[in-house]
Design a protein around this motif. Structure first.
Motif, PDB file in Angstrom:
ATOM      1  N   THR A 180       0.849  -1.271  -0.142  1.00  0.00           N
ATOM      2  CA  THR A 180      -0.023  -0.047   0.179  1.00  0.00           C
ATOM      3  C   THR A 180       0.830   1.177   0.075  1.00  0.00           C
ATOM      4  OG1 THR A 180      -0.080   0.201   2.448  1.00  0.00           O
ATOM      5  CG2 THR A 180      -1.535  -1.195   1.585  1.00  0.00           C
ATOM      6  N   GLU A 181       0.389   2.543  -0.104  1.00  0.00           N
ATOM      7  CA  GLU A 181       0.887   3.790  -0.169  1.00  0.00           C
ATOM      8  C   GLU A 181       1.718   3.696   1.460  1.00  0.00           C
ATOM      9  OE1 GLU A 181      -1.180   6.956  -1.557  1.00  0.00           O
ATOM     10  OE2 GLU A 181      -1.195   6.280  -3.497  1.00  0.00           O
ATOM     11  N   TRP A 182       0.835   3.280   2.311  1.00  0.00           N
ATOM     12  CA  TRP A 182       1.487   3.402   3.615  1.00  0.00           C
ATOM     13  C   TRP A 182       2.403   2.563   4.008  1.00  0.00           C
ATOM     14  CZ3 TRP A 182      -2.598   4.387   7.911  1.00  0.00           C
ATOM     15  CH2 TRP A 182      -3.570   5.403   7.583  1.00  0.00           C
ATOM     16  N   ASN A 183       2.569   1.294   3.139  1.00  0.00           N
ATOM     17  CA  ASN A 183       3.892   0.469   3.383  1.00  0.00           C
ATOM     18  C   ASN A 183       5.052   1.287   2.833  1.00  0.00           C
ATOM     19  OD1 ASN A 183       1.944  -2.381   2.579  1.00  0.00           O
ATOM     20  ND2 ASN A 183       2.794  -1.810   4.596  1.00  0.00           N
ATOM     21  N   ALA A 184       4.886   1.815   1.638  1.00  0.00           N
ATOM     22  CA  ALA A 184       5.793   2.607   1.054  1.00  0.00           C
ATOM     23  C   ALA A 184       6.343   3.585   1.513  1.00  0.00           C
ATOM     24  CB  ALA A 184       5.427   2.954  -0.356  1.00  0.00           C
ATOM     25  N   ALA A 185       5.662   4.317   2.376  1.00  0.00           N
ATOM     26  CA  ALA A 185       5.960   5.575   3.265  1.00  0.00           C
ATOM     27  C   ALA A 185       6.414   4.961   4.636  1.00  0.00           C
ATOM     28  CB  ALA A 185       4.880   6.513   3.571  1.00  0.00           C
ATOM     29  N   GLY A 186       6.390   3.718   5.238  1.00  0.00           N
ATOM     30  CA  GLY A 186       6.816   3.167   6.541  1.00  0.00           C
ATOM     31  C   GLY A 186       5.835   3.605   7.418  1.00  0.00           C
ATOM     32  N   ARG A 187       4.302   3.778   7.183  1.00  0.00           N
ATOM     33  CA  ARG A 187       3.280   4.306   7.899  1.00  0.00           C
ATOM     34  C   ARG A 187       2.655   3.206   8.830  1.00  0.00           C
ATOM     35  NH1 ARG A 187       1.523   9.304   8.315  1.00  0.00           N
ATOM     36  NH2 ARG A 187       2.905   9.948   6.210  1.00  0.00           N
ATOM     37  N   PHE A 188       2.554   3.077   9.979  1.00  0.00           N
ATOM     38  CA  PHE A 188       1.710   1.832  10.538  1.00  0.00           C
ATOM     39  C   PHE A 188       0.339   1.972  10.334  1.00  0.00           C
ATOM     40  CE2 PHE A 188       5.699   1.945  12.793  1.00  0.00           C
ATOM     41  CZ  PHE A 188       5.773   0.845  13.590  1.00  0.00           C
ATOM     42  N   GLN A 189      -0.263   0.883   9.584  1.00  0.00           N
ATOM     43  CA  GLN A 189      -1.426   0.781   9.268  1.00  0.00           C
ATOM     44  C   GLN A 189      -2.247   0.138  10.470  1.00  0.00           C
ATOM     45  OE1 GLN A 189      -1.350   0.156   4.729  1.00  0.00           O
ATOM     46  NE2 GLN A 189      -0.274  -1.501   5.931  1.00  0.00           N
ATOM     47  N   ALA A 232      -5.662  -6.811   2.209  1.00  0.00           N
ATOM     48  CA  ALA A 232      -5.815  -8.187   2.088  1.00  0.00           C
ATOM     49  C   ALA A 232      -6.834  -8.957   1.512  1.00  0.00           C
ATOM     50  CB  ALA A 232      -5.769  -8.793   3.782  1.00  0.00           C
ATOM     51  N   ALA A 233      -8.008  -8.386   1.416  1.00  0.00           N
ATOM     52  CA  ALA A 233      -9.035  -8.989   0.909  1.00  0.00           C
ATOM     53  C   ALA A 233      -9.026  -8.946  -0.888  1.00  0.00           C
ATOM     54  CB  ALA A 233     -10.473  -8.576   0.957  1.00  0.00           C
ATOM     55  N   ASP A 234      -8.309  -7.763  -1.260  1.00  0.00           N
ATOM     56  CA  ASP A 234      -8.223  -7.660  -2.787  1.00  0.00           C
ATOM     57  C   ASP A 234      -6.955  -8.551  -3.119  1.00  0.00           C
ATOM     58  OD1 ASP A 234     -10.419  -5.858  -2.729  1.00  0.00           O
ATOM     59  OD2 ASP A 234      -9.111  -3.957  -2.968  1.00  0.00           O
ATOM     60  N   THR A 235      -5.902  -8.507  -2.272  1.00  0.00           N
ATOM     61  CA  THR A 235      -4.938  -9.418  -2.573  1.00  0.00           C
ATOM     62  C   THR A 235      -5.407 -11.132  -2.571  1.00  0.00           C
ATOM     63  OG1 THR A 235      -3.361  -8.231  -1.283  1.00  0.00           O
ATOM     64  CG2 THR A 235      -2.811 -10.488  -1.736  1.00  0.00           C
ATOM     65  N   ALA A 236      -6.319 -11.348  -1.595  1.00  0.00           N
ATOM     66  CA  ALA A 236      -6.823 -12.962  -1.759  1.00  0.00           C
ATOM     67  C   ALA A 236      -7.532 -13.061  -2.878  1.00  0.00           C
ATOM     68  CB  ALA A 236      -7.484 -12.858  -0.415  1.00  0.00           C
ATOM     69  N   ARG A 237      -8.446 -12.067  -3.206  1.00  0.00           N
ATOM     70  CA  ARG A 237      -9.284 -12.268  -4.327  1.00  0.00           C
ATOM     71  C   ARG A 237      -8.702 -12.469  -5.820  1.00  0.00           C
ATOM     72  NH1 ARG A 237     -12.310  -7.828  -1.875  1.00  0.00           N
ATOM     73  NH2 ARG A 237     -14.029  -8.959  -0.911  1.00  0.00           N
ATOM     74  N   VAL A 238      -7.434 -11.964  -5.877  1.00  0.00           N
ATOM     75  CA  VAL A 238      -6.696 -12.364  -7.085  1.00  0.00           C
ATOM     76  C   VAL A 238      -6.366 -14.192  -7.198  1.00  0.00           C
ATOM     77  CG1 VAL A 238      -4.369 -12.007  -8.250  1.00  0.00           C
ATOM     78  CG2 VAL A 238      -5.551 -10.162  -7.158  1.00  0.00           C
ATOM     79  N   LEU A 239      -5.833 -14.551  -6.164  1.00  0.00           N
ATOM     80  CA  LEU A 239      -5.914 -15.972  -5.882  1.00  0.00           C
ATOM     81  C   LEU A 239      -7.045 -16.702  -5.923  1.00  0.00           C
ATOM     82  CD1 LEU A 239      -3.892 -18.416  -5.376  1.00  0.00           C
ATOM     83  CD2 LEU A 239      -4.273 -17.907  -2.826  1.00  0.00           C
ATOM     84  N   THR A 240      -8.246 -16.422  -5.461  1.00  0.00           N
ATOM     85  CA  THR A 240      -9.338 -17.053  -5.324  1.00  0.00           C
ATOM     86  C   THR A 240     -10.190 -17.081  -6.689  1.00  0.00           C
ATOM     87  OG1 THR A 240     -10.452 -15.335  -4.402  1.00  0.00           O
ATOM     88  CG2 THR A 240      -9.931 -17.106  -2.950  1.00  0.00           C
ATOM     89  N   ASP A 241      -9.790 -16.065  -7.565  1.00  0.00           N
ATOM     90  CA  ASP A 241     -10.319 -16.009  -8.939  1.00  0.00           C
ATOM     91  C   ASP A 241      -9.583 -17.008  -9.639  1.00  0.00           C
ATOM     92  OD1 ASP A 241     -12.256 -14.189  -8.226  1.00  0.00           O
ATOM     93  OD2 ASP A 241     -11.219 -12.270  -8.941  1.00  0.00           O
ATOM     94  N   LEU A 242      -8.350 -17.184  -9.496  1.00  0.00           N
ATOM     95  CA  LEU A 242      -7.385 -17.816 -10.120  1.00  0.00           C
ATOM     96  C   LEU A 242      -7.767 -19.517  -9.684  1.00  0.00           C
ATOM     97  CD1 LEU A 242      -5.147 -17.581 -12.260  1.00  0.00           C
ATOM     98  CD2 LEU A 242      -3.470 -17.930 -10.325  1.00  0.00           C
ATOM     99  N   PRO A 262      -5.949   1.455   4.417  1.00  0.00           N
ATOM    100  CA  PRO A 262      -5.761   1.793   3.206  1.00  0.00           C
ATOM    101  C   PRO A 262      -5.660   0.709   2.115  1.00  0.00           C
ATOM    102  CG  PRO A 262      -3.774   1.551   4.726  1.00  0.00           C
ATOM    103  CD  PRO A 262      -5.042   1.357   5.540  1.00  0.00           C
ATOM    104  N   PRO A 263      -6.077   1.172   0.912  1.00  0.00           N
ATOM    105  CA  PRO A 263      -5.777  -0.195  -0.052  1.00  0.00           C
ATOM    106  C   PRO A 263      -4.598  -0.161  -0.583  1.00  0.00           C
ATOM    107  CG  PRO A 263      -6.665   2.116  -1.123  1.00  0.00           C
ATOM    108  CD  PRO A 263      -6.442   2.443   0.277  1.00  0.00           C
ATOM    109  N   LEU A 264      -4.547  -1.326  -1.532  1.00  0.00           N
ATOM    110  CA  LEU A 264      -3.304  -1.485  -2.505  1.00  0.00           C
ATOM    111  C   LEU A 264      -3.203  -0.662  -3.254  1.00  0.00           C
ATOM    112  CD1 LEU A 264      -4.015  -5.198  -3.535  1.00  0.00           C
ATOM    113  CD2 LEU A 264      -2.514  -4.576  -1.290  1.00  0.00           C
ATOM    114  N   ASP A 265      -1.838  -0.239  -3.381  1.00  0.00           N
ATOM    115  CA  ASP A 265      -1.343   0.780  -4.352  1.00  0.00           C
ATOM    116  C   ASP A 265      -1.072   0.000  -5.542  1.00  0.00           C
ATOM    117  OD1 ASP A 265       1.104  -0.194  -4.250  1.00  0.00           O
ATOM    118  OD2 ASP A 265       1.956   1.502  -3.256  1.00  0.00           O
ATOM    119  N   ASP A 266      -0.408   0.826  -6.879  1.00  0.00           N
ATOM    120  CA  ASP A 266      -0.366   0.106  -8.039  1.00  0.00           C
ATOM    121  C   ASP A 266       0.698  -0.913  -7.847  1.00  0.00           C
ATOM    122  OD1 ASP A 266      -2.224   1.704  -9.196  1.00  0.00           O
ATOM    123  OD2 ASP A 266      -0.442   3.028 -10.340  1.00  0.00           O
ATOM    124  N   VAL A 267       1.694  -0.828  -7.072  1.00  0.00           N
ATOM    125  CA  VAL A 267       2.672  -1.887  -6.983  1.00  0.00           C
ATOM    126  C   VAL A 267       2.155  -3.015  -6.459  1.00  0.00           C
ATOM    127  CG1 VAL A 267       4.748  -2.627  -5.749  1.00  0.00           C
ATOM    128  CG2 VAL A 267       4.647  -0.354  -7.044  1.00  0.00           C
TER     129      VAL A 267
END
Length: 248
Positions: free
Chosen positions: A22-31, A72-82, A36-41
């Motif tokens: 997420t953008e917060w991960n990239a900034a080192g911000r505690f979530q 997490a849910a958006d990450t997981a859906r990529v796998l379950t869709d596959l 916050p959602p996934l960023d493009d990366v």
């Protein structure tokens, strides 16, 4: 903790997968439990990792359980869709609640709460920030896992701190042995199996490797973790200054 205290789960193999960046991960911000959602990366990481993770399931009967936080849910859906399987969401897989730290960067916490920050870096219990106790995080995840249907393997899609507390609990590591294993990188995973009455860590911080050239707009030290066992995907590890616990 003794072997008798080990949780009796309806699966004997677990794949613990951390969400994408997420953008917060990239900034080192505690979530923490903020959302916050996934960023493009992060989205690219999930799409890149899911086929590799699916291939590692070896066609076994699998269930996929995810934190209900959107990253997490958006990450997981990529796998379950596959895979063509249902996704189970459970709030008990959310990140370790960080109380007053949530939304702040490491530098901001170090400035505002220096004693708390020093305890956190050392792996000690942090007093005064609110949030959750370490042991409570692992127990709520285990409560969710106990309710899964019987299957060969469960893919558990969760967060940096929560994944660490779960792995430590399954391996019977007490407070004095926290952070024996480094935190999962974004979209990296660990695999555990129950063998001879004990949980064993088979792989840690596995990954699909770097994103294909041109996919990610930029990369930071939080994009990846370090694979520590033979046969896992290896890439540069996190900045040592950041390597205490993942930030969500």
């Amino acid at each position: 903790m003794t072997a008798a205290a080990l949780p009796d789960l309806p699966v004997t193999r677990l794949v613990v997968w951390r969400h994408g960046r997420t953008e917060w991960n990239a900034a080192g911000r505690f979530q923490g439990q903020m959302d916050p959602p996934l960023d493009d990366v992060g989205r690219a990481q999930a799409a890149h990792a899911a086929p590799h993770l699916m291939a590692g399931l070896d066609g076994q009967d699998a269930v996929v359980l995810s934190s209900d936080l959107v990253r997490a849910a958006d990450t997981a859906r990529v796998l379950t869709d596959l895979m063509g399987v249902d996704l189970r969401l459970d709030e008990r897989l959310r990140e370790h609640g960080m109380g007053s730290w949530e939304g702040l960067t490491r530098d901001e916490i170090a400035e505002r709460f220096p004693e708390q920050y020093a305890d956190w870096l050392a792996g000690r219990s942090v007093r005064g920030r609110g949030g959750e106790e370490t042991a409570a995080v692992a127990e709520r995840v285990l409560a969710a896992l106990r309710e899964l249907p019987p299957a060969d393997v469960a893919v558990v899609v969760t967060h940096g701190g929560t994944s660490g507390r779960l792995i430590e609990r399954l391996l019977e590591l007490g407070p004095d042995h926290r952070r024996v294993f480094g935190p999962l990188g974004n979209c990296a995973w660990s695999e555990l199996a129950r063998q001879s009455g004990r949980w064993r860590l088979l792989r840690h911080n596995s990954s699909a490797g770097p994103l294909p050239e041109g996919v990610a707009p930029r990369r930071t030290a939080q994009d990846t973790g370090t694979a520590v066992l033979p046969g896992t995907g290896r890439h540069p590890g996190p900045d040592p200054a950041q390597d205490a616990d993942a930030v969500g």
